[in-house]
Write an enzyme that holds these catalytic residues in place. Structure first.
Site, PDB file in Angstrom:
ATOM      1  N   CYS A  50       1.021  -1.375  -0.056  1.00 27.84           N
ATOM      2  CA  CYS A  50      -0.006   0.087  -0.168  1.00 27.84           C
ATOM      3  C   CYS A  50       0.875   1.029  -0.120  1.00 27.84           C
ATOM      4  O   CYS A  50       1.810   1.550   0.886  1.00 27.84           O
ATOM      5  CB  CYS A  50      -0.960   0.076   1.280  1.00 27.84           C
ATOM      6  SG  CYS A  50      -1.733   1.552   1.447  1.00 27.84           S
ATOM      7  N   CYS A  53       0.560   3.424   3.508  1.00 27.55           N
ATOM      8  CA  CYS A  53       0.880   2.734   4.921  1.00 27.55           C
ATOM      9  C   CYS A  53       2.170   3.474   5.125  1.00 27.55           C
ATOM     10  O   CYS A  53       2.866   3.759   4.222  1.00 27.55           O
ATOM     11  CB  CYS A  53       0.925   1.362   4.685  1.00 27.55           C
ATOM     12  SG  CYS A  53      -0.523   0.498   5.035  1.00 27.55           S
ATOM     13  N   HIS A 113      -4.258   0.334   8.080  1.00 21.75           N
ATOM     14  CA  HIS A 113      -4.722   0.147   6.905  1.00 21.75           C
ATOM     15  C   HIS A 113      -6.021  -0.453   6.765  1.00 21.75           C
ATOM     16  O   HIS A 113      -6.959  -0.196   5.758  1.00 21.75           O
ATOM     17  CB  HIS A 113      -3.597  -0.732   6.048  1.00 21.75           C
ATOM     18  CG  HIS A 113      -3.913  -1.347   4.537  1.00 21.75           C
ATOM     19  ND1 HIS A 113      -3.461  -0.473   3.538  1.00 21.75           N
ATOM     20  CD2 HIS A 113      -4.699  -2.275   4.091  1.00 21.75           C
ATOM     21  CE1 HIS A 113      -4.032  -0.852   2.437  1.00 21.75           C
ATOM     22  NE2 HIS A 113      -4.715  -2.120   2.760  1.00 21.75           N
ATOM     23  N   ASN A 153     -13.457   9.453  -1.711  1.00 17.13           N
ATOM     24  CA  ASN A 153     -14.069   8.175  -2.638  1.00 17.13           C
ATOM     25  C   ASN A 153     -13.747   7.006  -1.774  1.00 17.13           C
ATOM     26  O   ASN A 153     -12.646   6.512  -1.675  1.00 17.13           O
ATOM     27  CB  ASN A 153     -13.515   8.186  -3.676  1.00 17.13           C
ATOM     28  CG  ASN A 153     -14.137   9.012  -4.775  1.00 17.13           C
ATOM     29  OD1 ASN A 153     -14.985   9.516  -4.808  1.00 17.13           O
ATOM     30  ND2 ASN A 153     -13.316   9.472  -5.605  1.00 17.13           N
ATOM     31  N   SER A 161      -8.851   2.935  -5.607  1.00 17.29           N
ATOM     32  CA  SER A 161      -8.262   1.950  -5.809  1.00 17.29           C
ATOM     33  C   SER A 161      -7.549   1.329  -4.615  1.00 17.29           C
ATOM     34  O   SER A 161      -7.120   0.299  -4.613  1.00 17.29           O
ATOM     35  CB  SER A 161      -6.834   2.539  -6.869  1.00 17.29           C
ATOM     36  OG  SER A 161      -6.553   3.605  -6.284  1.00 17.29           O
ATOM     37  N   HIS A 164      -6.994   1.880   1.980  1.00 10.69           N
ATOM     38  CA  HIS A 164      -6.516   2.697   3.319  1.00 10.69           C
ATOM     39  C   HIS A 164      -7.197   3.951   3.506  1.00 10.69           C
ATOM     40  O   HIS A 164      -7.463   4.697   2.576  1.00 10.69           O
ATOM     41  CB  HIS A 164      -4.836   2.930   2.748  1.00 10.69           C
ATOM     42  CG  HIS A 164      -4.116   3.487   4.066  1.00 10.69           C
ATOM     43  ND1 HIS A 164      -3.272   2.760   4.533  1.00 10.69           N
ATOM     44  CD2 HIS A 164      -4.328   4.436   4.790  1.00 10.69           C
ATOM     45  CE1 HIS A 164      -2.872   3.313   5.684  1.00 10.69           C
ATOM     46  NE2 HIS A 164      -3.320   4.348   6.118  1.00 10.69           N
ATOM     47  N   HIS A 166      -8.537   7.161   3.691  1.00  8.83           N
ATOM     48  CA  HIS A 166      -7.902   8.448   3.288  1.00  8.83           C
ATOM     49  C   HIS A 166      -9.028   9.415   2.485  1.00  8.83           C
ATOM     50  O   HIS A 166      -9.860   8.880   2.037  1.00  8.83           O
ATOM     51  CB  HIS A 166      -6.616   8.444   2.384  1.00  8.83           C
ATOM     52  CG  HIS A 166      -7.184   7.911   1.257  1.00  8.83           C
ATOM     53  ND1 HIS A 166      -7.500   6.495   0.963  1.00  8.83           N
ATOM     54  CD2 HIS A 166      -7.020   8.324  -0.066  1.00  8.83           C
ATOM     55  CE1 HIS A 166      -7.758   6.457  -0.580  1.00  8.83           C
ATOM     56  NE2 HIS A 166      -7.447   7.406  -0.966  1.00  8.83           N
ATOM     57  N   GLN A 168      -9.312  13.108  -0.189  1.00 11.76           N
ATOM     58  CA  GLN A 168      -8.252  14.190  -1.100  1.00 11.76           C
ATOM     59  C   GLN A 168      -8.974  15.413  -0.819  1.00 11.76           C
ATOM     60  O   GLN A 168      -9.952  15.629  -0.517  1.00 11.76           O
ATOM     61  CB  GLN A 168      -8.413  13.481  -2.575  1.00 11.76           C
ATOM     62  CG  GLN A 168      -8.219  12.339  -2.858  1.00 11.76           C
ATOM     63  CD  GLN A 168      -8.147  11.946  -4.452  1.00 11.76           C
ATOM     64  OE1 GLN A 168      -7.577  12.692  -5.082  1.00 11.76           O
ATOM     65  NE2 GLN A 168      -8.952  11.118  -4.873  1.00 11.76           N
ATOM     66  N   GLU A 182     -25.024  25.928  -5.855  1.00 15.99           N
ATOM     67  CA  GLU A 182     -25.347  25.820  -4.179  1.00 15.99           C
ATOM     68  C   GLU A 182     -25.081  27.299  -3.721  1.00 15.99           C
ATOM     69  O   GLU A 182     -26.153  27.616  -2.808  1.00 15.99           O
ATOM     70  CB  GLU A 182     -24.831  24.935  -3.668  1.00 15.99           C
ATOM     71  CG  GLU A 182     -25.243  23.445  -4.114  1.00 15.99           C
ATOM     72  CD  GLU A 182     -24.930  22.265  -2.965  1.00 15.99           C
ATOM     73  OE1 GLU A 182     -24.305  22.734  -2.099  1.00 15.99           O
ATOM     74  OE2 GLU A 182     -25.378  21.211  -3.312  1.00 15.99           O
ATOM     75  N   HIS A 281     -19.098  20.854   1.391  1.00 16.51           N
ATOM     76  CA  HIS A 281     -19.552  22.083   0.713  1.00 16.51           C
ATOM     77  C   HIS A 281     -19.667  23.222   1.976  1.00 16.51           C
ATOM     78  O   HIS A 281     -20.173  23.095   2.988  1.00 16.51           O
ATOM     79  CB  HIS A 281     -20.908  22.203  -0.119  1.00 16.51           C
ATOM     80  CG  HIS A 281     -20.863  21.558  -1.184  1.00 16.51           C
ATOM     81  ND1 HIS A 281     -21.887  20.813  -1.784  1.00 16.51           N
ATOM     82  CD2 HIS A 281     -19.750  20.960  -2.174  1.00 16.51           C
ATOM     83  CE1 HIS A 281     -21.633  20.301  -3.120  1.00 16.51           C
ATOM     84  NE2 HIS A 281     -20.295  20.372  -3.355  1.00 16.51           N
ATOM     85  N   HIS A 296     -21.928  21.790   5.071  1.00 16.01           N
ATOM     86  CA  HIS A 296     -22.774  20.689   4.952  1.00 16.01           C
ATOM     87  C   HIS A 296     -22.129  19.513   4.216  1.00 16.01           C
ATOM     88  O   HIS A 296     -21.012  19.747   3.561  1.00 16.01           O
ATOM     89  CB  HIS A 296     -24.149  20.880   4.484  1.00 16.01           C
ATOM     90  CG  HIS A 296     -24.107  21.179   3.053  1.00 16.01           C
ATOM     91  ND1 HIS A 296     -23.955  22.435   2.482  1.00 16.01           N
ATOM     92  CD2 HIS A 296     -24.499  20.480   1.863  1.00 16.01           C
ATOM     93  CE1 HIS A 296     -23.913  22.691   1.262  1.00 16.01           C
ATOM     94  NE2 HIS A 296     -23.997  21.480   0.871  1.00 16.01           N
TER      95      HIS A 296
HETATM   96 ZN   LIG Z   1     -23.773  20.941  -1.115  1.00 15.61          ZN
HETATM   97 ZN   LIG Z   2      -2.432   1.213   3.587  1.00 16.67          ZN
END
Ligand SMILES: [Zn+2]
Ligand SMILES: [Zn+2]
Ligand SMILES: [Zn+2]
Length: 347
Positions: A50, A53, A113, A153, A161, A164, A166, A168, A182, A281, A296
């Protein structure tokens, strides 16, 4: 009175001004509650393969430190870069392009992990909340950053993919499409009514109760009246805060707590690690005041009836409007009735 449980209708999303088609008559079949014989699997605490890790090698020659809690680094394959020359294109208003600068980062929630938000303890999630606060502040204070998008995600179904834990951060020069819609809707609502759209909505849903999933002192988790995804949830603050850095100390802990409870319910729904895209947001960081924006969280999970049956946005949904069969009210009821003890912790 028009029966929303019986007849097809469309519902307005007041945050975007867009409509969604609801076809409740298509779900007369009883709820199967399929859980498949899901392989109840736990992941190892450390995976030598990974790239997230502690101590492991990432792309190029980078190596992660032996981090003990939260770890942030610049994305090795960034979608946005800070140094892009000025320029763009405008040919007769039809071929239009603009330079876009930005910064992409990755935030590892934990060195473990095998964990997820649902299975981390509140103290450790609170550390992640504190990191979100400082990332929003730091990136948002940069002169060329107009918007900070924090998102997670989760699950292969969402294209993640790596399991672990996390998230972004994509901090960009311009404000992306969804926040633009909005922010505009919140401004127009405020100009018309003199109040905050999401403060009013939160109050309304608390009074109605039928779409509420769970709540604590500071936050409400609700399946929005206009939800597109079957088990979509919005987490909205009961107090008016423009952004995460405006939370008081107790609010930050309550935020960590509600995230744990929502993601635990999700995993328990089909007794599977529940995939989703989740993101915040909040107030854009281009320097304007935006008093009417209300922090929110959106959870957009693709699963429909079981751990393997997912919703696809296809056909009418991409050419016309999104559509759903099970009503937000019945989705909320199912989520509300679930245990808040994670199925892996109750073995
Ligand atoms: Zn929103
Ligand atoms: Zn990991
Ligand atoms: Zn508000």
């Amino acid at each position: 009175m028009f029966d929303l449980n019986e007849y097809s209708h469309r519902r307005l999303n007041p945050l975007t001004g867009e409509w969604i088609l609801v076809s409740p008559h298509r779900t007369k079949r009883p709820w199967q509650g399929q859980t498949e014989d899901s392989k109840v699997e736990t992941l190892a605490e450390y995976d030598p393969e990974c790239y997230l890790c502690p101590g492991n090698k990432r792309a190029g020659e980078q190596r992660n430190p032996a981090y003990a809690n939260v770890f942030v680094f610049e994305n090795d394959f960034p979608a946005l870069l800070p140094d892009v020359p000025e320029g763009g294109l405008n040919t007769e208003g039809l071929l239009v392009a603009q330079r876009e600068r930005g910064i992409s980062r990755v935030v590892c929630f934990s060195p473990n992990h095998g964990l997820t938000l649902a299975r981390m303890n509140v103290t450790d999630i609170r550390r992640v909340v504190d990191e979100w606060v400082s990332q929003y502040r730091e990136l948002g204070s940069l002169e060329f950053i107009g918007h900070v998008q924090i998102f997670e995600n989760r699950g292969e179904m969402m294209g993640a993919s790596n399991p672990h834990p996390h998230c972004q951060i994509w901090a960009s020069e311009s404000i992306p499409n969804e926040p633009v819609k909005e922010v505009r809707a919140q401004r127009e609502y405020n100009e018309k009514n003199g109040t905050c759209l999401l403060c009013d909505y939160c109050e309304l849903e608390r009074n109605k109760g039928e779409r509420v999933v769970c709540e604590n002192k500071y936050f409400l988790a609700v399946v929005p009246f206009w939800a597109v995804y079957p088990f979509e949830i919005m987490v909205v603050g009961k107090k008016h805060r423009q952004s995460i850095d405006k939370f008081e100390d107790a609010e930050k802990t309550a935020f960590a707590e509600i995230l744990k409870r929502v993601t635990t319910r999700y995993d328990n729904l089909f007794v599977t690690p529940f995939p989703y895209s989740m993101g915040f947001h909040q107030k854009p960081t281009d320097g304007a005041a935006y008093e009417y924006t209300h922090f929110h969280v959106h959870f957009y999970p693709p699963l429909l009836r079981s751990a393997t049956i997912r919703k696809f946005l296809v056909g009418f949904e991409i050419l016309g409007s999104p559509q759903r069969d099970i009503t937000p009210e019945s989705a909320a009821e199912k989520l509300r009735n679930l245990s808040e003890t994670h199925y892996l912790d109750s073995l």
